[in-house]
Motif scaffolding. Structure first.
Motif, PDB file in Angstrom:
ATOM      1  N   SER A 158       7.347   4.228   3.929  1.00 10.43           N
ATOM      2  CA  SER A 158       7.885   3.234   2.794  1.00 10.43           C
ATOM      3  C   SER A 158       8.972   2.631   2.918  1.00 10.43           C
ATOM      4  O   SER A 158       9.375   1.258   2.988  1.00 10.43           O
ATOM      5  N   THR A 216       3.527   9.771  -5.525  1.00 14.34           N
ATOM      6  CA  THR A 216       3.114  11.102  -5.075  1.00 14.34           C
ATOM      7  C   THR A 216       4.203  11.972  -5.098  1.00 14.34           C
ATOM      8  O   THR A 216       4.214  13.073  -5.205  1.00 14.34           O
ATOM      9  N   VAL A 259       0.738  -1.221   0.111  1.00 13.66           N
ATOM     10  CA  VAL A 259       0.027  -0.039  -0.049  1.00 13.66           C
ATOM     11  C   VAL A 259       0.840   1.252  -0.097  1.00 13.66           C
ATOM     12  O   VAL A 259       0.461   2.155  -0.908  1.00 13.66           O
ATOM     13  N   LEU A 260       1.690   1.353   0.858  1.00 11.95           N
ATOM     14  CA  LEU A 260       2.660   2.629   1.172  1.00 11.95           C
ATOM     15  C   LEU A 260       3.509   2.789  -0.125  1.00 11.95           C
ATOM     16  O   LEU A 260       3.541   4.056  -0.526  1.00 11.95           O
ATOM     17  N   THR A 295      -1.766  -0.655   8.456  1.00 11.87           N
ATOM     18  CA  THR A 295      -1.270   0.419   7.580  1.00 11.87           C
ATOM     19  C   THR A 295      -1.919   1.680   7.818  1.00 11.87           C
ATOM     20  O   THR A 295      -1.334   2.455   7.787  1.00 11.87           O
ATOM     21  N   ALA A 349       2.402   4.279  -3.289  1.00 12.64           N
ATOM     22  CA  ALA A 349       1.605   5.554  -3.044  1.00 12.64           C
ATOM     23  C   ALA A 349       2.799   6.565  -2.820  1.00 12.64           C
ATOM     24  O   ALA A 349       2.666   7.825  -3.588  1.00 12.64           O
ATOM     25  N   ALA A 350       3.921   6.367  -2.342  1.00 13.48           N
ATOM     26  CA  ALA A 350       4.991   7.178  -1.988  1.00 13.48           C
ATOM     27  C   ALA A 350       5.818   7.542  -3.357  1.00 13.48           C
ATOM     28  O   ALA A 350       6.059   8.493  -3.768  1.00 13.48           O
ATOM     29  N   LEU A 406       4.732   9.746   3.598  1.00 14.51           N
ATOM     30  CA  LEU A 406       4.474   8.372   2.940  1.00 14.51           C
ATOM     31  C   LEU A 406       6.087   7.823   2.628  1.00 14.51           C
ATOM     32  O   LEU A 406       6.287   6.727   2.581  1.00 14.51           O
TER      33      LEU A 406
END
Length: 307
Positions: A200, A65, A57-58, A242, A61-62, A196
């Motif tokens: 991560s 972004t 998930v992380l 999370t 996203a990091a 994030l």
């Protein structure tokens, strides 16, 4: 140690307190899921599955972004990698093992001694201050932890007293390790690394280290079946964890460690209620357990008001 007078919190502190309260509820949800999954699954599998969910998930996203600039410095890389080793690998290993051995309703209040470690380290290394009311809240937390510890050693049906005290090393070890983690995270945030990105790095370090350690110890990591009840529970725990990491670390960005960490300790009362509702065959939730958890919550509330 610097002791500050009682004062009010600003808007950032209020949001940080709110996020910390949500994080406490997510801790409770994670603990219940781990307890359910450990009926048939192993805590080593729980650790790997939860970490896998964190990374899945992380990390994307990091990466999306903040591409291409991730605002990493050598110090922030070292700090967040250290949180992965201290809090995520070692801390979670102790935490999950404790839930499996003495139950979620007893593990969480004992782990609530975390503010003692977190506060002392934050004061010494980060120069943060604590109020007299804050110290009073921590005293309540300690009293609640002592009470729940006494109940654990009295009513555990199997094993001698020496074995019971040995079991208590797991939640107490988790408390210390989790107490060190937020100060390391604050060091990383002070370098300008985004939430994030830091999470991560923390989770990637943790899953790599956990798998390497288990393989070195010769521990067989079973490839979990997606249809296995234990895998489903561990996956749910991973989702809750999370979300917990996101709210917890966001709170640490907004306000002091000495405020955020004690608020997380409201989770024991939530866990006691959830255990009574959903785990009647696995958890023996007595009035003493609930009362001790309530003392811990009182301490966390005092910290919220006077922190």
């Amino acid at each position: 140690m610097t002791v500050s007078p009682i004062g009010s919190t600003g808007g950032g502190d209020f949001l940080g307190v709110t996020l910390a309260a949500f994080a406490a509820a997510l801790v409770a949800t994670q603990a219940i899921c781990i307890r359910q999954g450990s009926r048939e699954g192993r805590t080593t599998n729980a650790l790997v599955v939860v970490l896998a969910v964190n990374v899945a998930v992380l990390t994307p996203a990091a990466a999306v972004t903040y591409f291409p600039a991730y605002s990493l410095t050598p110090l922030s890389v070292a700090a967040f990698a250290a949180t992965g080793v201290v809090g995520t690998i070692l801390g979670r290993a102790c935490y999950y093992a404790s839930i499996n051995r003495i139950g979620a309703s007893r593990t969480e209040p004992i782990k609530a001694s975390q503010p003692l470690h977190a506060t002392l380290i934050a004061v010494l290394l980060l120069g943060e201050s604590v109020s007299l009311g804050h110290l009073a809240g921590i005293v309540c937390i300690v009293l609640g932890v002592a009470w729940i510890t006494r109940e654990t050693t009295r009513d555990r049906p199997a094993g001698g007293s020496e074995r019971k005290w040995l079991w208590l090393m797991f939640p107490l070890g988790a408390a210390f390790l989790y107490g060190v983690e937020p100060t390391l995270a604050k060091v990383g945030f002070r370098e300008g690394t985004p939430l994030l990105v830091g999470l991560s790095l923390k989770t990637i370090t943790a899953i790599a280290g956990a798998i390497a350690y288990l393989q070195w110890r010769g521990v067989d990591i079973n490839r979990p079946s997606l249809n296995s009840p234990s895998t489903l529970w561990f996956t749910a725990a991973g989702i809750a964890n999370t979300l917990f990491l996101l709210t917890y670390y966001a709170a640490l960005e907004l306000t002091d460690v000495v405020v955020v960490v004690p608020i997380i300790q409201t989770s024991p009362l939530v866990i006691a209620v959830l255990s009574w509702l959903f785990l009647p065959r696995l958890e023996r939730v007595t009035w003493q357990v609930v009362a001790a958890a309530s003392v811990v919550v009182l301490g966390a509330g005092t910290v919220t008001i006077y922190g």
